[in-house]
Design an enzyme around this catalytic site. Structure first.
Site, PDB file in Angstrom:
ATOM      1  N   ASN A  26       0.703  -1.325   0.181  1.00 32.89           N
ATOM      2  CA  ASN A  26       0.081   0.094   0.339  1.00 32.89           C
ATOM      3  C   ASN A  26       0.867   0.876  -0.249  1.00 32.89           C
ATOM      4  O   ASN A  26       1.620   1.335   0.900  1.00 32.89           O
ATOM      5  CB  ASN A  26      -1.066  -0.653   1.557  1.00 32.89           C
ATOM      6  CG  ASN A  26      -1.946   0.888   1.381  1.00 32.89           C
ATOM      7  OD1 ASN A  26      -1.975   2.262   0.661  1.00 32.89           O
ATOM      8  ND2 ASN A  26      -2.496   1.701   2.780  1.00 32.89           N
ATOM      9  N   LYS A  28      -0.248   4.541  -0.215  1.00 31.91           N
ATOM     10  CA  LYS A  28      -0.231   4.829   0.154  1.00 31.91           C
ATOM     11  C   LYS A  28      -0.281   6.923  -0.271  1.00 31.91           C
ATOM     12  O   LYS A  28      -0.472   6.444  -2.382  1.00 31.91           O
ATOM     13  CB  LYS A  28      -0.112   5.463   2.277  1.00 31.91           C
ATOM     14  CG  LYS A  28      -0.175   4.292   1.892  1.00 31.91           C
ATOM     15  CD  LYS A  28      -0.008   4.621   3.875  1.00 31.91           C
ATOM     16  CE  LYS A  28       0.035   3.440   4.631  1.00 31.91           C
ATOM     17  NZ  LYS A  28       0.336   3.068   6.285  1.00 31.91           N
ATOM     18  N   HIS A 118      -9.090   1.267   5.891  1.00 31.75           N
ATOM     19  CA  HIS A 118      -8.226   1.077   6.069  1.00 31.75           C
ATOM     20  C   HIS A 118      -8.036   2.423   7.091  1.00 31.75           C
ATOM     21  O   HIS A 118      -9.551   2.862   7.466  1.00 31.75           O
ATOM     22  CB  HIS A 118      -7.309   1.739   4.857  1.00 31.75           C
ATOM     23  CG  HIS A 118      -5.699   2.018   5.828  1.00 31.75           C
ATOM     24  ND1 HIS A 118      -5.350   2.730   6.478  1.00 31.75           N
ATOM     25  CD2 HIS A 118      -4.618   0.994   5.211  1.00 31.75           C
ATOM     26  CE1 HIS A 118      -3.948   2.054   6.366  1.00 31.75           C
ATOM     27  NE2 HIS A 118      -3.754   1.302   6.047  1.00 31.75           N
ATOM     28  N   GLU A 120      -6.618   5.202   8.361  1.00 34.47           N
ATOM     29  CA  GLU A 120      -6.788   6.444   7.496  1.00 34.47           C
ATOM     30  C   GLU A 120      -8.028   6.716   7.488  1.00 34.47           C
ATOM     31  O   GLU A 120      -8.145   8.295   7.308  1.00 34.47           O
ATOM     32  CB  GLU A 120      -5.511   6.092   6.976  1.00 34.47           C
ATOM     33  CG  GLU A 120      -3.786   5.728   7.691  1.00 34.47           C
ATOM     34  CD  GLU A 120      -2.695   5.732   6.498  1.00 34.47           C
ATOM     35  OE1 GLU A 120      -1.720   4.723   7.577  1.00 34.47           O
ATOM     36  OE2 GLU A 120      -2.747   5.827   5.541  1.00 34.47           O
ATOM     37  N   GLU A 188      -4.609  -4.599  10.766  1.00 35.48           N
ATOM     38  CA  GLU A 188      -3.458  -4.183  10.842  1.00 35.48           C
ATOM     39  C   GLU A 188      -4.244  -3.199  12.347  1.00 35.48           C
ATOM     40  O   GLU A 188      -5.139  -2.031  12.103  1.00 35.48           O
ATOM     41  CB  GLU A 188      -3.969  -2.359   9.943  1.00 35.48           C
ATOM     42  CG  GLU A 188      -3.427  -3.203   8.710  1.00 35.48           C
ATOM     43  CD  GLU A 188      -3.113  -2.685   7.347  1.00 35.48           C
ATOM     44  OE1 GLU A 188      -1.333  -1.959   7.444  1.00 35.48           O
ATOM     45  OE2 GLU A 188      -3.751  -1.229   7.117  1.00 35.48           O
ATOM     46  N   GLY A 194       3.044   1.866  11.600  1.00 34.95           N
ATOM     47  CA  GLY A 194       4.153   4.032  11.185  1.00 34.95           C
ATOM     48  C   GLY A 194       4.317   3.624  12.206  1.00 34.95           C
ATOM     49  O   GLY A 194       5.386   4.746  11.586  1.00 34.95           O
ATOM     50  N   SER A 234       4.324  -1.942  10.186  1.00 35.99           N
ATOM     51  CA  SER A 234       5.395  -1.905  10.811  1.00 35.99           C
ATOM     52  C   SER A 234       6.157  -3.499  10.914  1.00 35.99           C
ATOM     53  O   SER A 234       6.927  -4.086  11.114  1.00 35.99           O
ATOM     54  CB  SER A 234       5.703  -1.991  11.996  1.00 35.99           C
ATOM     55  OG  SER A 234       5.204  -0.659  12.446  1.00 35.99           O
TER      56      SER A 234
END
Length: 277
Positions: A26, A28, A118, A120, A188, A194, A234
């Site tokens: 991904n 992003k 997701h 985000e 996730e 991250g 990660s």
């Protein structure tokens, strides 16, 4: 409850299903279309040099919308067996929805997967379980395979435990899909994305196993056994082998590391970390 009653209520093991591992990148909001072409070329060269068997481990990339046509053209022209994914889509089929991209538009670009849910999007754009379910259904109805992202925040983890929130998110999305639809689940944990601090392989397996068990009640034993469940958060070449050694983890959704062709290639070749080949 008697031993006989316990025996009667115990669930049978899931039927065997051979699930091809899937490693997905991904990107992003990174890379313009020229950078995207360069990255895919470098990745394909690296995998070719390593004699990667795409039937053994499937590879997918999820570029930004502006890169999809360029990447699709490259994949088609060079006959690269890398699946193309979109990072989002509209729940609507067409109409006055400025800035949105429909599933049908993505299908015309030979997009195979579509990310939905997701963290985000859930956090940064306030997307609800209902909206995510509608997006998953839109993807499926257009012939795309929704990759349904689920995961808990650090606060969720402390309050509800490791599986409660992902289970609820998954059930909401899967229940919106048409009967028999193919889908992928990507677990996730938000606290790992991250952060450089991945979940342990054992943590990922515990949640993946709970997700698969819950799928038995939603889509039946056969579909539950066949559905791929990925881990994301990660992921790196140093920890991928541990995740992939778990019986219910069938791949990885990779973020930042997928922007580095050599590192992403090493993640894809996770079997070599185990066998030493």
């Amino acid at each position: 409850m008697s031993d006989a009653q316990n025996t009667q209520t115990a669930r049978e093991p899931l039927p065997f299903a051979e699930r091809t591992p899937l490693i997905a990148g991904n990107w992003k909001m990174n890379l313009d279309h020229l950078q995207a072409i360069a990255l895919v070329q470098k990745l394909s060269w690296s995998l070719k040099d390593a004699r990667h068997d795409y039937t053994d481990v499937e590879v997918a990339v999820f570029p930004p919308f502006t890169d999809l046509r360029s990447v699709q053209t490259l994949l088609t022209a060079d006959k690269l067996p890398i699946a193309l994914g979109a990072q989002d889509l509209s729940p609507e089929a067409a109409g006055a929805f400025t800035g949105d991209i429909s599933a049908a538009m993505l299908a015309k670009l030979e997009v195979h997967y579509a990310l939905v849910g997701h963290s985000e999007r859930r956090q940064g754009h306030g997307e609800s379980d209902e909206l995510i379910g509608a997006k998953a259904a839109a993807a499926s109805n257009a012939g795309l395979v929704p990759m349904i992202c689920v995961g808990e925040t650090a606060a969720d983890l402390e309050e509800h435990g490791p599986a409660a929130i992902p289970l609820a998110q998954m059930q909401a999305a899967v229940s919106a899909l048409p009967e028999g639809a193919e889908f992928v689940i990507a677990y996730e944990p938000v606290w790992a994305i991250g952060s450089g601090q991945a979940a342990s392989a054992e943590q990922a397996e515990a949640v993946a196993a709970a997700l698969r068990e819950a799928l038995r009640d939603t889509v039946g034993d056969e579909r539950a056994a066949a559905t791929r469940i990925l881990y994301g958060g990660s992921v790196a070449s140093q920890n991928i082998a541990g995740f992939m050694a778990q019986p219910n983890v069938d791949g990885a959704l990779v973020g930042g590391a997928s922007l580095k062709s050599e590192e992403f290639s090493r993640i894809i070749q996770f079997r070599k970390h185990v066998t030493g080949a």
